[in-house]
Design an enzyme around this catalytic site. Structure first.
Site, short mmCIF file in Angstrom:
data_model
loop_
_atom_site.label_atom_id
_atom_site.label_comp_id
_atom_site.label_asym_id
_atom_site.label_seq_id
_atom_site.Cartn_x
_atom_site.Cartn_y
_atom_site.Cartn_z
N ASN A 9 0.89 -1.17 0.00
CA ASN A 9 0.00 0.00 0.00
C ASN A 9 0.92 1.22 0.00
O ASN A 9 1.51 1.54 1.02
CB ASN A 9 -0.89 -0.02 1.25
CG ASN A 9 -1.69 1.26 1.39
OD1 ASN A 9 -1.77 2.06 0.45
ND2 ASN A 9 -2.29 1.47 2.55
N LYS A 11 0.15 4.26 -0.28
CA LYS A 11 -0.43 5.48 0.31
C LYS A 11 -0.16 6.66 -0.63
O LYS A 11 -0.15 6.47 -1.85
CB LYS A 11 0.10 5.69 1.74
CG LYS A 11 -0.05 4.41 2.57
CD LYS A 11 0.16 4.59 4.04
CE LYS A 11 -0.05 3.25 4.75
NZ LYS A 11 0.04 3.34 6.19
N HIS A 94 -9.48 1.43 4.76
CA HIS A 94 -8.21 1.58 5.48
C HIS A 94 -8.42 2.53 6.65
O HIS A 94 -9.18 3.49 6.55
CB HIS A 94 -7.13 2.12 4.54
CG HIS A 94 -5.75 2.04 5.14
ND1 HIS A 94 -5.32 2.96 6.06
CD2 HIS A 94 -4.75 1.13 4.98
CE1 HIS A 94 -4.09 2.62 6.44
NE2 HIS A 94 -3.72 1.51 5.80
N GLU A 96 -6.74 4.88 7.78
CA GLU A 96 -6.47 6.30 7.47
C GLU A 96 -7.67 6.94 6.79
O GLU A 96 -7.95 8.11 6.99
CB GLU A 96 -5.20 6.41 6.61
CG GLU A 96 -3.96 6.13 7.45
CD GLU A 96 -2.77 5.57 6.69
OE1 GLU A 96 -2.75 5.63 5.44
OE2 GLU A 96 -1.85 5.06 7.34
N GLU A 166 -5.33 -4.69 10.50
CA GLU A 166 -4.29 -3.70 10.76
C GLU A 166 -4.59 -2.96 12.06
O GLU A 166 -5.41 -2.03 12.07
CB GLU A 166 -4.23 -2.67 9.62
CG GLU A 166 -3.91 -3.27 8.27
CD GLU A 166 -3.30 -2.23 7.33
OE1 GLU A 166 -2.28 -2.57 6.70
OE2 GLU A 166 -3.81 -1.11 7.24
N GLY A 172 2.79 2.32 10.67
CA GLY A 172 3.77 3.38 10.49
C GLY A 172 4.52 3.76 11.75
O GLY A 172 5.23 4.76 11.79
N SER A 212 3.65 -2.16 10.25
CA SER A 212 5.10 -2.26 10.46
C SER A 212 5.66 -3.64 10.08
O SER A 212 6.57 -4.14 10.74
CB SER A 212 5.47 -1.88 11.90
OG SER A 212 5.08 -0.54 12.16
O1 LIG Z 1 -1.17 0.87 6.80
C1 LIG Z 1 -0.41 -0.02 6.46
C2 LIG Z 1 -0.67 -0.77 5.22
O2 LIG Z 1 -1.95 -0.52 4.75
C3 LIG Z 1 0.80 -0.36 7.23
O3 LIG Z 1 1.75 0.61 7.02
P1 LIG Z 1 3.27 0.35 7.53
O4 LIG Z 1 3.68 -0.96 6.92
O5 LIG Z 1 4.04 1.53 6.97
O6 LIG Z 1 3.21 0.31 9.01
#
Ligand SMILES: O=C(CO)COP(=O)(O)O
Length: 252
Positions: A9, A11, A94, A96, A166, A172, A212
């Site tokens: 992903n 982003k 997601h 976010e 997640e 992150g 992560s």
């Molecule tokens: O949100 C994520 C994948 O959709 C996870 O992000 P990270 O792998 O950067 O922690």
């Protein structure tokens, strides 16, 4: 057995030129089989990424879509627009998007229905916040989100979707969940699918862990019986790191 799936992903990272450069590196080093590979890129990079990855087994995905087929929805993108580019997957719900763009279980459900109707595979994200985890609410949160996302969907269609667990506190932050904890919650999600859609569906649906995930820890997640791959942010941005994650997923 369920085929592991490693989805990147990206982003809001990578221009078209950067996406092309990634694809060239990924093509050059792509020599792992038995793992489904997906890169979920920004809308603007999807067409060039698709062109660059033509003839490979690396599929492309979007990170969101609107649930209506077309209409006066300024700034939105529909499932058929994605299909036309050759997109096969779409991340829906997601954290976010739930946090910053007001997505709810209801809108996620509408998007899941629309994606399936268009022949896209949804990657449905669920997961608890730190406060919810500390309050002992993790199981309730993932149950509500899972039931909400798939309300009114046929068991056969649910079986072909992907779910990504997640935990928000692990995204992150470098604070990944332990593989055992992730497996425990993923087993709960699988049991919710079983209750609602039957055991055969629960055994078929693939459930990833996200938060992560790195080349160094992918094998520990893959050694867990209920974890079918990973949805990866930061570590999917460099081709070599993405390919190492894919290679790590064969340890299942
Ligand atoms: O949100 C994520 C994948 O959709 C996870 O992000 P990270 O792998 O950067 O922690």
């Amino acid at each position: 057995m369920r085929t592991p799936i490693i989805a990147g992903n990206w982003k809001m990272f990578k221009t078209m030129a950067e996406a092309r450069a990634f694809a060239q590196d990924a093509k050059a080093g792509n020599n792992t089989s038995g793992v489904q590979k997906v890169i979920c890129a920004p809308f603007t990079a999807l067409a060039s990424l698709k062109e660059e990855l033509a003839g490979t087994d690396i599929a492309i995905g979007a990170q969101n879509m609107h649930f209506e087929e077309q209409g006066a929805y300024t700034g939105e993108i529909s499932a058929s627009m994605l299909k036309e580019i050759g997109v096969e997957y779409v991340i829906l719900g997601h954290s976010e998007r739930r946090q910053y763009f007001n997505e709810t279980d209801e809108t996620v459900n509408k998007k899941v229905v629309a994606a399936l109707a268009a022949g896209l595979v949804p990657i449905v994200c669920v997961g608890e916040s730190l406060e919810q985890r500390e309050a002992g609410e993790t199981a309730d949160v993932v149950r509500t989100q899972t039931e909400g996302a798939f309300a009114g969907v046929d068991a056969a269609q649910v079986a072909d979707t992907v779910i990504a667990y997640e935990p928000i506190w692990a995204i992150g932050t470098g604070k990944s969940s332990t593989a055992e904890d992730a497996n425990e919650t993923i087993a709960i999600i699988r049991s919710v699918i079983g209750e609602r859609f039957g055991q055969a569906t629960a055994e078929k649906v693939r459930i990833q862990y996200g938060g992560s995930v790195k080349p160094e820890n992918i094998a520990s997640y893959m050694s867990q019986p209920d974890i079918d791959g990973a949805l990866v942010g930061g570590a999917s941005l460099v081709a070599d790191s993405y390919l190492q994650l894919v290679a790590g997923a064969t340890s299942r």
